[in-house]
Motif scaffolding. Structure first.
Motif, PDB file in Angstrom:
ATOM      1  N   THR A 386       0.793  -1.239   0.197  1.00 31.16           N
ATOM      2  CA  THR A 386       0.091   0.030  -0.168  1.00 31.16           C
ATOM      3  C   THR A 386       1.058   1.365  -0.238  1.00 31.16           C
ATOM      4  O   THR A 386       0.546   2.021  -0.737  1.00 31.16           O
ATOM      5  N   ALA A 387       2.195   1.223   0.879  1.00 29.53           N
ATOM      6  CA  ALA A 387       2.871   3.084   0.493  1.00 29.53           C
ATOM      7  C   ALA A 387       3.507   2.501  -0.682  1.00 29.53           C
ATOM      8  O   ALA A 387       3.655   3.456  -0.810  1.00 29.53           O
ATOM      9  N   ALA A 388       3.810   1.742  -1.223  1.00 29.86           N
ATOM     10  CA  ALA A 388       4.799   1.331  -2.528  1.00 29.86           C
ATOM     11  C   ALA A 388       3.883   2.464  -3.629  1.00 29.86           C
ATOM     12  O   ALA A 388       3.516   3.569  -3.801  1.00 29.86           O
ATOM     13  N   ARG A 389       2.254   1.719  -3.835  1.00 28.03           N
ATOM     14  CA  ARG A 389       0.961   2.620  -4.358  1.00 28.03           C
ATOM     15  C   ARG A 389       0.762   4.037  -4.381  1.00 28.03           C
ATOM     16  O   ARG A 389       0.613   4.980  -4.938  1.00 28.03           O
ATOM     17  N   VAL A 390       0.515   4.293  -2.874  1.00 25.47           N
ATOM     18  CA  VAL A 390       0.666   5.818  -2.338  1.00 25.47           C
ATOM     19  C   VAL A 390       1.542   6.478  -3.022  1.00 25.47           C
ATOM     20  O   VAL A 390       1.836   7.600  -2.829  1.00 25.47           O
ATOM     21  N   ASN A 391       2.987   6.032  -2.248  1.00 27.05           N
ATOM     22  CA  ASN A 391       3.738   7.178  -3.142  1.00 27.05           C
ATOM     23  C   ASN A 391       4.067   7.342  -4.121  1.00 27.05           C
ATOM     24  O   ASN A 391       4.211   8.435  -4.478  1.00 27.05           O
ATOM     25  N   GLN A 392       4.148   6.383  -5.372  1.00 25.66           N
ATOM     26  CA  GLN A 392       3.970   6.164  -6.569  1.00 25.66           C
ATOM     27  C   GLN A 392       2.951   7.381  -7.309  1.00 25.66           C
ATOM     28  O   GLN A 392       2.856   8.357  -7.578  1.00 25.66           O
ATOM     29  N   SER A 393       1.742   7.263  -6.579  1.00 24.98           N
ATOM     30  CA  SER A 393       0.485   8.015  -7.021  1.00 24.98           C
ATOM     31  C   SER A 393       1.199   9.628  -6.130  1.00 24.98           C
ATOM     32  O   SER A 393       0.703  10.525  -7.057  1.00 24.98           O
ATOM     33  N   ALA A 394       1.751  10.040  -5.481  1.00 26.18           N
ATOM     34  CA  ALA A 394       1.773  11.211  -4.766  1.00 26.18           C
ATOM     35  C   ALA A 394       3.362  11.537  -5.458  1.00 26.18           C
ATOM     36  O   ALA A 394       3.283  12.718  -5.673  1.00 26.18           O
ATOM     37  N   LEU A 395       4.077  10.169  -6.098  1.00 25.90           N
ATOM     38  CA  LEU A 395       4.683  11.616  -7.110  1.00 25.90           C
ATOM     39  C   LEU A 395       4.687  11.818  -8.225  1.00 25.90           C
ATOM     40  O   LEU A 395       4.896  13.051  -9.006  1.00 25.90           O
ATOM     41  N   ASP A 396       3.282  10.888  -9.274  1.00 22.94           N
ATOM     42  CA  ASP A 396       2.400  11.558  -9.750  1.00 22.94           C
ATOM     43  C   ASP A 396       1.961  12.450  -9.685  1.00 22.94           C
ATOM     44  O   ASP A 396       1.208  13.538 -10.658  1.00 22.94           O
ATOM     45  N   ALA A 397       0.686  12.999  -9.015  1.00 23.90           N
ATOM     46  CA  ALA A 397       0.432  13.547  -8.266  1.00 23.90           C
ATOM     47  C   ALA A 397       1.466  15.226  -7.982  1.00 23.90           C
ATOM     48  O   ALA A 397       1.044  16.202  -8.399  1.00 23.90           O
ATOM     49  N   VAL A 398       2.454  15.067  -7.677  1.00 28.57           N
ATOM     50  CA  VAL A 398       3.129  16.686  -6.979  1.00 28.57           C
ATOM     51  C   VAL A 398       3.899  16.380  -8.403  1.00 28.57           C
ATOM     52  O   VAL A 398       3.938  16.360  -9.776  1.00 28.57           O
ATOM     53  N   THR A 399       3.470  17.931  -8.574  1.00 25.76           N
ATOM     54  CA  THR A 399       3.783  19.459  -9.944  1.00 25.76           C
ATOM     55  C   THR A 399       4.423  19.329  -9.810  1.00 25.76           C
ATOM     56  O   THR A 399       5.696  19.849  -8.881  1.00 25.76           O
ATOM     57  N   PRO A 400       5.336  19.124 -11.283  1.00 27.78           N
ATOM     58  CA  PRO A 400       7.029  19.957 -11.475  1.00 27.78           C
ATOM     59  C   PRO A 400       6.947  20.761 -11.957  1.00 27.78           C
ATOM     60  O   PRO A 400       6.227  21.758 -12.354  1.00 27.78           O
ATOM     61  N   SER A 401       7.663  21.116 -11.663  1.00 24.92           N
ATOM     62  CA  SER A 401       8.223  23.068 -12.083  1.00 24.92           C
ATOM     63  C   SER A 401       7.856  23.350 -14.039  1.00 24.92           C
ATOM     64  O   SER A 401       7.165  23.488 -13.992  1.00 24.92           O
ATOM     65  N   PRO A 402       8.606  22.302 -14.930  1.00 20.59           N
ATOM     66  CA  PRO A 402       7.813  22.229 -15.874  1.00 20.59           C
ATOM     67  C   PRO A 402       6.897  21.812 -16.113  1.00 20.59           C
ATOM     68  O   PRO A 402       6.311  21.955 -17.682  1.00 20.59           O
ATOM     69  N   SER A 403       5.700  21.494 -15.433  1.00 21.85           N
ATOM     70  CA  SER A 403       5.095  20.886 -16.010  1.00 21.85           C
ATOM     71  C   SER A 403       3.581  22.180 -16.066  1.00 21.85           C
ATOM     72  O   SER A 403       3.115  21.341 -16.889  1.00 21.85           O
ATOM     73  N   PHE A 404       3.327  22.996 -15.209  1.00 17.98           N
ATOM     74  CA  PHE A 404       2.884  24.130 -15.093  1.00 17.98           C
ATOM     75  C   PHE A 404       2.368  24.442 -16.945  1.00 17.98           C
ATOM     76  O   PHE A 404       1.097  24.762 -17.373  1.00 17.98           O
TER      77      PHE A 404
END
Length: 703
Positions: A386-404
Motif C-alpha cells: 500500500t505504501a509503494a502504491r501511495v508513494n507512486q501516486s504522490a510522485l505522479d500527483a506532485v506538480t513538477p516545475s516544468p509541468s505548469f
C-alpha cells in the motif's frame, strides 16, 4: 533436556535496547550462576575435605589398632583374644581406609576438578569478556558522539575521514566483542548444566564404587539412573560442541556481511533507500531546549509502534511515548550546525520534535516512514504494498516545475462535466451557463502568488480583505484581546496545503468561478515561471479557516467561516481546491469583494471541502440553537413580567377590600355609650382617601 535460551548474535550490530535488556537478563543469570556455583563449590570442598579427613582418620585408627600389642597396660595387657580381635579390626579398617583413599582420589578427579575448572576458567572468561565489551561500547559511544558533532558548515575532509574511521573501528570492535560475548553467554547456558551435573555424577559414581568395594548395596534402579545421567551429560556435551561450531560460523558470516554497515553514513548507491516502510527503529539524536536560546542533544533509541513514535533509553525495559504521528507532518530542517535533521509536528500543531539521524539514508527513510504512518497505511493488510502504491501516486500527483505550462490547459474542466453547486437554483445555473467563463474573473486583477508575512505592512490590508478586525503583531496574535476561537471548537481538522495564488472574482455563486480561477493562476505561473509554492497547515474549525506556518506555528491568514461562500475541488485533478471569500469593502462602488484562493494538497481536495461544509453546517446549527435559546429567554422574561403585574393587581384589590372593611366598621353607631366619637366621611372624602392610599401603595411597590 529442555531447550536452551540463547542470545541472538544477528542482533549484535543493531544493539537495540531490547537486545541490551535481554543481555542484562543473561548477565543477571551469569551472576546468579556464579554465586550459586561458589556456594556449591564450598559445599563440595567440605565433602572432599571431610573425605580426606575420614580417610586419614581411618588410616590412623588402623595404625593405632596395629600398635595395640606394643602398648603397656597396667591391667589386662596380656589378653591375646583382645589383641587378635583388634588385629582383625585393624585389617578391616585398613581395608576400609584404602577404600576411602580411593574414594578421595575419585572425588578429586570426578567432583572437584569439573566445578573448579568451571569456576576458575569459564566464569572468569565471562567476566573478562564483559569488561572488554563495556570498554568497546564506551569507545563506540564516544566515537558516535564525536561523529554527531561534525560541523556541516566547516566540513574538513581530513577531520571527517578521521572521525568516520574512528566510528568504523569502534563499531567493528564493539560488534566483534559483542558477538564473542554473546557466544560465551550462550555457551554458559550449556556449561552451567554440565558444571552442576558432572560433579554430582562424579560424586555419586565415586560413592557407588566405594560401596561396591564393601558390599553390593546398589540396586539396578540406581545403576539405570546413573547411566541415564551419564548419557544426558554426553548428549549435552555433543550438542554444545555442535552449537559452538555453528556460532563460530555465524560470527564469521556476520563479520563479512556487516562490514558495509560499520560506516555511519553508507553510500546510498550500495544500500538503497526504502521509502515503503510502515515501521522503523534506530538511534536518533533529539534536541532538548535548556534555555531561551540554548539546547542539548540526547541520543536515544526510537521506534514506531502503530501510530505512535516511541523512545527508549539504554537500560530501560520499555519505551515511552514521544508523539502521536497520525495525521502529522514531517520535513527535513536546518537545525543549528547539524546534518540530517528533520522535524515532526503533531496534527494539532501544538507539539513538535526535532531529531537527527546518522546518515542521509536513515534520515530519508525516517521521513518516508513517518509520512506513511501519518496516512495510516499501517492499518492496511499489506502495508508495504500500500505504501509503494501511495508513494507512486504522490510522485505522479506532485506538480513538477516544468509541468505548469504543459498542464494548465488540461486542468480547465469541460463545460459538460462541471457540476453545479448544490445551493444554486436551476435558473441561476442556466444563466451562468450562458456567460463566458472569462467574465467570471474581474478584469485587470493582479494575482498574488505568495502569502504575505504577518509582520509586513501589507498584512493589515490582507487581514481586512479576509474579514479580520483588530491589531496584529509579529507573533500572529490578534490584538483585540479575544480568546482563541479554536480552543473550544467542536471540529478541528488539520491539512497540509500549498498556496498557488489568489485573485479577485466577480461572482461566487458557481463552482465555475473556482475552476476558471485555477486555470488563470496556473497559466500565469507557467507564463511567468513562478514555481515556488508556500507550504502551510490549513486548520478547519467551526469559526474560521487558518493558514499556519508549519515551523513557527504562526497564523499567516485567518478566514472567518461565514465569509467563505463557496468551496470546491477540481473534478479532474483532486489535488486542486479553492474557496471564494466574500467580505465587505470595495475597490470602486461599495459592492462586496469576492476573492478566490487556490491551493494544492496531497489528494485531499474533496476531503478538505467536505470538512469546510461540515464546519458550516455545525456553525449554522449552533447559531440556530443560540437564537432559540435567546428567544426562549425573552419569552421567560415576558412571562415573569406578566406574573409580576398579576401579583401587583391582586395586592391592590386586597388593599382596597381591607380599606372598605375599615370604613364600614368606623361608620357603625356607638352602642357602648355616648363617650365614643363617631367620624363621618363624605363620599368625596372617602374617594380621595382611597385614591391617596392606592397611590401610596403603588409608590411603595414601585420603590
Amino acid at each position: 533436556m529442555p531447550g536452551i535460551d540463547k542470545l541472538p548474535i544477528e542482533d549484535a550490530l543493531e544493539d537495540s535496547p531490547q537486545t541490551r535488556s535481554l543481555l542484562g537478563v543473561f548477565e543477571e543469570d551469569a551472576a546468579a550462576i556464579s554465586s550459586y556455583s561458589q556456594q556449591l563449590y564450598q559445599a563440595m570442598q567440605r565433602i572432599y575435605d571431610a573425605q580426606n579427613e575420614l580417610s586419614a582418620a581411618t588410616h590412623l585408627t588402623s595404625r593405632l589398632l596395629k600398635e595395640y600389642d606394643n602398648q603397656r597396660f597396667p591391667l589386662g595387657g596380656d589378653d591375646e583374644v583382645m589383641s587378635s580381635t583388634l588385629q582383625q579390626f585393624s585389617k578391616m579398617i585398613d581395608e576400609i581406609s584404602s577404600f576411602h583413599a580411593v574414594l578421595s582420589t575419585q572425588l578429586a578427579d570426578a567432583m572437584m576438578f569439573p566445578i573448579t575448572q568451571f569456576k576458575e576458567r569459564d566464569l572468569k572468561e565471562i567476566l573478562t569478556l564483559k569488561e572488554v565489551f563495556q570498554i568497546a561500547s564506551s569507545d563506540h559511544d564516544l566515537a558516535m558522539n564525536r561523529y554527531s558533532r561534525l560541523s556541516k558548515r566547516r566540513d574538513v575532509e581530513k577531520v571527517r575521514l578521521e572521525v568516520m574511521e574512528d566510528v568504523y573501528t569502534a563499531r567493528k570492535k564493539q560488534h566483534q566483542t559483542m558477538m564473542h560475548y554473546f557466544s560465551a553467554l550462550n555457551t554458559l547456558q550449556y556449561k552451567k548444566k554440565i558444571s552442576l551435573l558432572e560433579p554430582l555424577l562424579g560424586y555419586i559414581q565415586a560413592q557407588s564404587s566405594f560401596f561396591k568395594l564393601g558390599s553390593e548395596n546398589l540396586t539396578p534402579h540406581w545403576e539405570e539412573f546413573l547411566s541415564n545421567i551419564g548419557t544426558s551429560v554426553q548428549n549435552v556435551r555433543r550438542e554444545m560442541d555442535t552449537d559452538v561450531l555453528s556460532m563460530q560460523q555465524s560470527i564469521e558470516d556476520l563479520e563479512g556481511a556487516s562490514d558495509p554497515l560499520y560506516l555511519p553514513d553508507p553510500d546510498p548507491a550500495r544500500i538503497p533507500i526504502n521509502r515503503n516502510l510502515s515501521r522503523k527503529s534506530g538511534y536518533l539524536n533529539c534536541r532538548n531546549k535548556t534555555g531561551l536560546v540554548s539546547s542539548s542533544w540526547d541520543r536515544h533509541f526510537y521506534f514506531t509502534q502503530g501510530g505512535n513514535l516511541m523512545s527508549q533509553a539504554r537500560g530501560e525495559v520499555a519505551g515511552g511515548l514521544v508523539l502521536d504521528i497520525d495525521n502529522c507532518s514531517v520535513m527535513a530542517v536546518d537545525c543549528e550546525d547539524r546534518r540530517y535533521c528533520f522535524q515532526i509536528t503533531a496534527f494539532d500543531g501544538k507539539k513538535s520534535a526535532i531529531l537527527q539521524a546518522e546518515s542521509r539514508k536513515d534520515c530519508e527513510e525516517w521521513i518516508a516512514t513517518i509520512n506513511n504512518i501519518s496516512k495510516q497505511i499501517y492499518l492496511s493488510e499489506n502495508p508495504e504494498e500500500t505504501a509503494a502504491r501511495v508513494n507512486q501516486s504522490a510522485l505522479d500527483a506532485v506538480t513538477p516545475s516544468p509541468s505548469f505550462q504543459q498542464r494548465h490547459e488540461s486542468l480547465r474542466p469541460a463545460a459538460k462535466s462541471r457540476p453545479k453547486a448544490s445551493h444554486t437554483s436551476s435558473s441561476d445555473s442556466a444563466s451562468l451557463s450562458t456567460l463566458s467563463l472569462d467574465s467570471l474573473v474581474a478584469p485587470d486583477t493582479p494575482i498574488q502568488f505568495d502569502i504575505i508575512s504577518p509582520v509586513s505592512e501589507e498584512y493589515a490590508g490582507q487581514a481586512k480583505l479576509a474579514g479580520q478586525t483588530g491589531r496584529t503583531n509579529p507573533f500572529g496574535e490578534s490584538g483585540d484581546g479575544k480568546p482563541e476561537e479554536t480552543e473550544d471548537s467542536i471540529l478541528q481538522q488539520l491539512y497540509m496545503v500549498r498556496f498557488l495564488g489568489s485573485m479577485e472574482v466577480r461572482s461566487g455563486e458557481s463552482a465555475d468561478v473556482i475552476y476558471e480561477t485555477m486555470r488563470h493562476i496556473l497559466a500565469a505561473r507557467a507564463i511567468h515561471n513562478v514555481f515556488r509554492m508556500t507550504e502551510s497547515h490549513l486548520l478547519v474549525t467551526c469559526d474560521c479557516l487558518k493558514l499556519i506556518d508549519p515551523q513557527t506555528q504562526v497564523t499567516r491568514l485567518r478566514f472567518p467561516l461565514p465569509s467563505v461562500v463557496l468551496c470546491a475541488s477540481h473534478q479532474e485533478n483532486k489535488r486542486l481546491l479553492g474557496f471564494v471569500l466574500q467580505c465587505s469593502g470595495s475597490r470602486a462602488e461599495g459592492r462586496p469583494v469576492s476573492v478566490c484562493y487556490v491551493f494544492e494538497s496531497n489528494n485531499e481536495g474533496e476531503k478538505i471541502c467536505d470538512s469546510v461544509g461540515l464546519a458550516k453546517q455545525i456553525a449554522f446549527h449552533s447559531d440556530m440553537d443560540r437564537r432559540a435559546t435567546v428567544k426562549q429567554k425573552e419569552l421567560d422574561k415576558e412571562e415573569e413580567r406578566q406574573q409580576e403585574e398579576i401579583s401587583k393587581q391582586k395586592q391592590i384589590e386586597k388593599d382596597l377590600e381591607e380599606q372598605s372593611r375599615l370604613i364600614a366598621a368606623s361608620s357603625r353607631p356607638n352602642q357602648a355609650g355616648g363617650e365614643a366619637q363617631v367620624l363621618v366621611l363624605s363620599n368625596s372624602q372617602s374617594e380621595d382617601s382611597d385614591t391617596g392610599e392606592e397611590g401610596k401603595r403603588k409608590g411603595e411597590s414601585e420603590a
